[in-house]
Design a protein around this motif. Structure first.
Motif, PDB file in Angstrom:
ATOM      1  N   MET A  13       0.828  -1.212   0.000  1.00 41.04           N
ATOM      2  CA  MET A  13       0.000   0.000   0.000  1.00 41.04           C
ATOM      3  C   MET A  13       0.858   1.258   0.000  1.00 41.04           C
ATOM      4  N   ARG A  14       0.409   2.254  -0.719  1.00 44.40           N
ATOM      5  CA  ARG A  14       0.972   3.600  -0.638  1.00 44.40           C
ATOM      6  C   ARG A  14      -0.080   4.435   0.071  1.00 44.40           C
ATOM      7  N   LEU A  15       0.219   4.823   1.316  1.00 43.17           N
ATOM      8  CA  LEU A  15      -0.744   5.553   2.145  1.00 43.17           C
ATOM      9  C   LEU A  15      -0.432   7.037   2.118  1.00 43.17           C
ATOM     10  N   ARG A  16      -1.481   7.849   2.099  1.00 43.18           N
ATOM     11  CA  ARG A  16      -1.308   9.295   1.940  1.00 43.18           C
ATOM     12  C   ARG A  16      -0.950  10.008   3.237  1.00 43.18           C
ATOM     13  N   HIS A  17      -1.150   9.329   4.380  1.00 36.36           N
ATOM     14  CA  HIS A  17      -0.826   9.938   5.677  1.00 36.36           C
ATOM     15  C   HIS A  17      -0.532   8.835   6.675  1.00 36.36           C
ATOM     16  N   ARG A  18      -0.312   9.198   7.942  1.00 40.16           N
ATOM     17  CA  ARG A  18       0.154   8.238   8.943  1.00 40.16           C
ATOM     18  C   ARG A  18      -0.934   7.830   9.930  1.00 40.16           C
ATOM     19  N   LEU A  19      -2.189   8.102   9.645  1.00 40.43           N
ATOM     20  CA  LEU A  19      -3.302   7.686  10.503  1.00 40.43           C
ATOM     21  C   LEU A  19      -3.910   6.396   9.973  1.00 40.43           C
ATOM     22  N   ALA A  20      -4.474   5.592  10.862  1.00 38.88           N
ATOM     23  CA  ALA A  20      -5.142   4.358  10.479  1.00 38.88           C
ATOM     24  C   ALA A  20      -6.324   4.136  11.412  1.00 38.88           C
ATOM     25  N   LEU A  21      -7.307   3.385  10.938  1.00 35.92           N
ATOM     26  CA  LEU A  21      -8.462   3.053  11.760  1.00 35.92           C
ATOM     27  C   LEU A  21      -8.116   1.895  12.678  1.00 35.92           C
ATOM     28  N   SER A  22      -8.229   2.124  13.968  1.00 37.75           N
ATOM     29  CA  SER A  22      -7.969   1.076  14.949  1.00 37.75           C
ATOM     30  C   SER A  22      -9.023  -0.021  14.859  1.00 37.75           C
ATOM     31  N   PRO A  23      -8.639  -1.280  15.034  1.00 38.53           N
ATOM     32  CA  PRO A  23      -9.642  -2.353  15.047  1.00 38.53           C
ATOM     33  C   PRO A  23     -10.554  -2.218  16.256  1.00 38.53           C
ATOM     34  N   MET A  24     -11.849  -2.148  16.012  1.00 37.99           N
ATOM     35  CA  MET A  24     -12.839  -2.010  17.082  1.00 37.99           C
ATOM     36  C   MET A  24     -13.996  -2.959  16.802  1.00 37.99           C
ATOM     37  N   MET A  25     -14.267  -3.848  17.737  1.00 32.57           N
ATOM     38  CA  MET A  25     -15.413  -4.735  17.569  1.00 32.57           C
ATOM     39  C   MET A  25     -16.692  -3.930  17.750  1.00 32.57           C
ATOM     40  N   ARG A  26     -17.616  -4.076  16.792  1.00 34.56           N
ATOM     41  CA  ARG A  26     -18.881  -3.353  16.870  1.00 34.56           C
ATOM     42  C   ARG A  26     -20.082  -4.303  16.974  1.00 34.56           C
ATOM     43  N   ASN A  27     -19.836  -5.603  16.818  1.00 37.09           N
ATOM     44  CA  ASN A  27     -20.841  -6.645  17.084  1.00 37.09           C
ATOM     45  C   ASN A  27     -22.149  -6.410  16.338  1.00 37.09           C
ATOM     46  N   ARG A  28     -22.016  -6.279  15.027  1.00 38.84           N
ATOM     47  CA  ARG A  28     -23.198  -6.065  14.187  1.00 38.84           C
ATOM     48  C   ARG A  28     -23.251  -7.049  13.017  1.00 38.84           C
ATOM     49  N   ALA A  29     -22.589  -8.198  13.169  1.00 43.81           N
ATOM     50  CA  ALA A  29     -22.646  -9.218  12.125  1.00 43.81           C
ATOM     51  C   ALA A  29     -24.001  -9.916  12.151  1.00 43.81           C
ATOM     52  N   LEU A  30     -24.295 -10.643  11.085  1.00 45.43           N
ATOM     53  CA  LEU A  30     -25.455 -11.528  11.094  1.00 45.43           C
ATOM     54  C   LEU A  30     -25.208 -12.666  12.089  1.00 45.43           C
ATOM     55  N   PRO A  31     -26.256 -13.375  12.510  1.00 46.05           N
ATOM     56  CA  PRO A  31     -26.049 -14.459  13.480  1.00 46.05           C
ATOM     57  C   PRO A  31     -25.029 -15.510  13.053  1.00 46.05           C
ATOM     58  N   ASP A  32     -24.845 -15.692  11.741  1.00 48.00           N
ATOM     59  CA  ASP A  32     -23.853 -16.666  11.280  1.00 48.00           C
ATOM     60  C   ASP A  32     -22.454 -16.063  11.160  1.00 48.00           C
ATOM     61  N   GLY A  33     -22.303 -14.788  11.517  1.00 48.66           N
ATOM     62  CA  GLY A  33     -21.003 -14.126  11.455  1.00 48.66           C
ATOM     63  C   GLY A  33     -20.728 -13.369  10.177  1.00 48.66           C
ATOM     64  N   SER A  34     -21.683 -13.354   9.251  1.00 47.60           N
ATOM     65  CA  SER A  34     -21.452 -12.681   7.969  1.00 47.60           C
ATOM     66  C   SER A  34     -21.561 -11.168   8.095  1.00 47.60           C
ATOM     67  N   PRO A  35     -20.691 -10.421   7.407  1.00 46.13           N
ATOM     68  CA  PRO A  35     -20.840  -8.962   7.330  1.00 46.13           C
ATOM     69  C   PRO A  35     -22.108  -8.590   6.567  1.00 46.13           C
ATOM     70  N   THR A  36     -22.560  -7.365   6.769  1.00 47.99           N
ATOM     71  CA  THR A  36     -23.797  -6.871   6.160  1.00 47.99           C
ATOM     72  C   THR A  36     -23.523  -5.620   5.336  1.00 47.99           C
ATOM     73  N   PRO A  37     -24.502  -5.166   4.540  1.00 46.12           N
ATOM     74  CA  PRO A  37     -24.342  -3.893   3.838  1.00 46.12           C
ATOM     75  C   PRO A  37     -24.073  -2.728   4.782  1.00 46.12           C
ATOM     76  N   LEU A  38     -24.547  -2.824   6.019  1.00 48.98           N
ATOM     77  CA  LEU A  38     -24.280  -1.767   6.992  1.00 48.98           C
ATOM     78  C   LEU A  38     -22.792  -1.710   7.324  1.00 48.98           C
ATOM     79  N   ASP A  39     -22.148  -2.863   7.411  1.00 48.65           N
ATOM     80  CA  ASP A  39     -20.701  -2.897   7.632  1.00 48.65           C
ATOM     81  C   ASP A  39     -19.965  -2.243   6.458  1.00 48.65           C
ATOM     82  N   ALA A  40     -20.436  -2.536   5.245  1.00 50.25           N
ATOM     83  CA  ALA A  40     -19.815  -1.930   4.060  1.00 50.25           C
ATOM     84  C   ALA A  40     -19.916  -0.408   4.124  1.00 50.25           C
TER      85      ALA A  40
END
Length: 351
Positions: A13-40
């Motif tokens: 990756m070529r990143l434009r700056h030195r900030l990054a999004l920290s991993p944070m659990m938000r617990n909004r997956a479907l019951p089977d663990g699948s991501p949703t359009p809301l996650d997107a």
């Protein structure tokens, strides 16, 4: 010297700056663990941060510890993550999936299979976690056999391949925050007498084998590791051997040419400085509670190559613009951090 707004190359990756999004659990997956359009939508809103790291994502069914956490080990999971990666890439960002096996920090009521948690040793964490019936103490885990430890390494490998198939830019192995990898590192949680316990070399073996397996599967330049030396949470107490354990581990990781090493700092400045010296590659630093000025100083002094934003980014999808222009920041609402729908997830206003 670099500053927060200078570009940097990290892995592929070529990143434009030195900030990054920290991993944070938000617990909004479907019951089977699948991501949703809301996650997107959530991750795409924050694409200006450049490098986005997902919350803890289980690499196997037994890796799940929490309600509605994401998975990355079935076809349905891959299809869900494809929605997320496409949205992030279309918005100009990069996404690393954080693979997290919860180990003993789990409750059978939170999983579809209802099995007891597994861990390096049958030592309970002695903590409570949220379940459908409220906060409950986690039960004593079942000790993994040597064969099962090897099978768990393969679970990480397969999950990493699934993440790349889903379009992710890479994988971060979660070796921090008291979960399975750190349980192997910690002498008070790992009482094993086989090759995965006892000495520093034994207790670091699992972390190294997982990282090597992931790197062999998807490329070292798409592989990262997160560690939290000195953590005192979820029953972890690394004791006097902690610093030596991390120096040994990070020195070994340095030889793998990883995309980056992600350290969460818990107060031992001397150890942090030593690990920075030992690891010459890109280092991402999470310093809980630090001001933006303190984060900038970590970059300017060379202690870190990148720094994370957590709650600030959670509440401000356009946090990069706000910080650059000095605009006011939204205040995060802790009541909506975990679970639920769009409220407190995708409805924070942009400028």
């Amino acid at each position: 010297m670099p500053d927060l707004w200078s570009p940097v190359d990290v892995g592929r990756m070529r990143l434009r700056h030195r900030l990054a999004l920290s991993p944070m659990m938000r617990n909004r997956a479907l019951p089977d663990g699948s991501p949703t359009p809301l996650d997107a939508e959530y991750f795409a809103q924050r694409a200006s941060l450049g490098l986005l790291i997902t919350g803890g994502t289980q690499p196997s069914a037994d890796g799940q510890g929490f309600l509605l956490s994401h998975g990355c080990h079935t076809d349905a999971h891959i299809a869900g993550w494809q929605q997320v990666t496409k949205a992030v890439h279309d918005a100009g960002g990069h996404l690393f999936v954080q693979l997290m096996h919860a180990g003993r920090v789990a409750h059978p009521d939170n999983t579809p299979h209802g099995r007891a948690p597994v861990a390096p040793s049958a030592v309970a964490a002695g903590v409570g976690i949220h379940t459908p019936s409220g906060n409950q103490q986690v039960p004593p885990p079942r000790e993994l056999s040597t064969e099962e430890v090897c099978a768990t390494v393969e679970d990480f490998r397969r999950a990493a391949a699934a993440a790349i198939e889903a379009g992710a830019d890479g994988v971060e192995v979660h070796g921090a925050n008291g979960f399975l990898v750190q349980q192997f590192l910690s002498a008070n949680a790992n009482h094993r007498t086989d090759a995965y316990g006892g000495s520093v070399a034994g207790r670091t073996r699992f972390a190294l084998e997982v990282t090597e397996a992931v790197a062999a599967e998807i490329g070292a330049d798409r592989t990262a590791v997160r560690l939290s030396p000195g953590l005192r949470g979820f029953g972890i107490d690394e004791g006097e051997t902690g610093p030596a354990t991390y120096t040994h581990l990070v020195r070994a990781l340095a030889g793998l040419d990883l995309a980056f090493l992600h350290l969460t700092h818990h107060g031992d400045e001397a150890l942090l400085t030593e690990l920075r010296t030992v690891f010459p590659g890109p280092l991402l630093l999470t310093r809980p509670g630090a001001t933006i000025e303190e984060r900038a100083a970590d970059v300017e002094t060379g202690l870190a190559d990148l720094v994370t934003l957590g709650r600030l980014a959670l509440a401000n999808p356009d946090v990069v613009t706000r910080l650059r222009t000095g605009a006011a920041l939204n205040t995060p609402d802790p009541a909506t951090f975990y679970g639920g729908g769009a409220e407190g997830y995708t409805d924070y206003p942009a400028l």
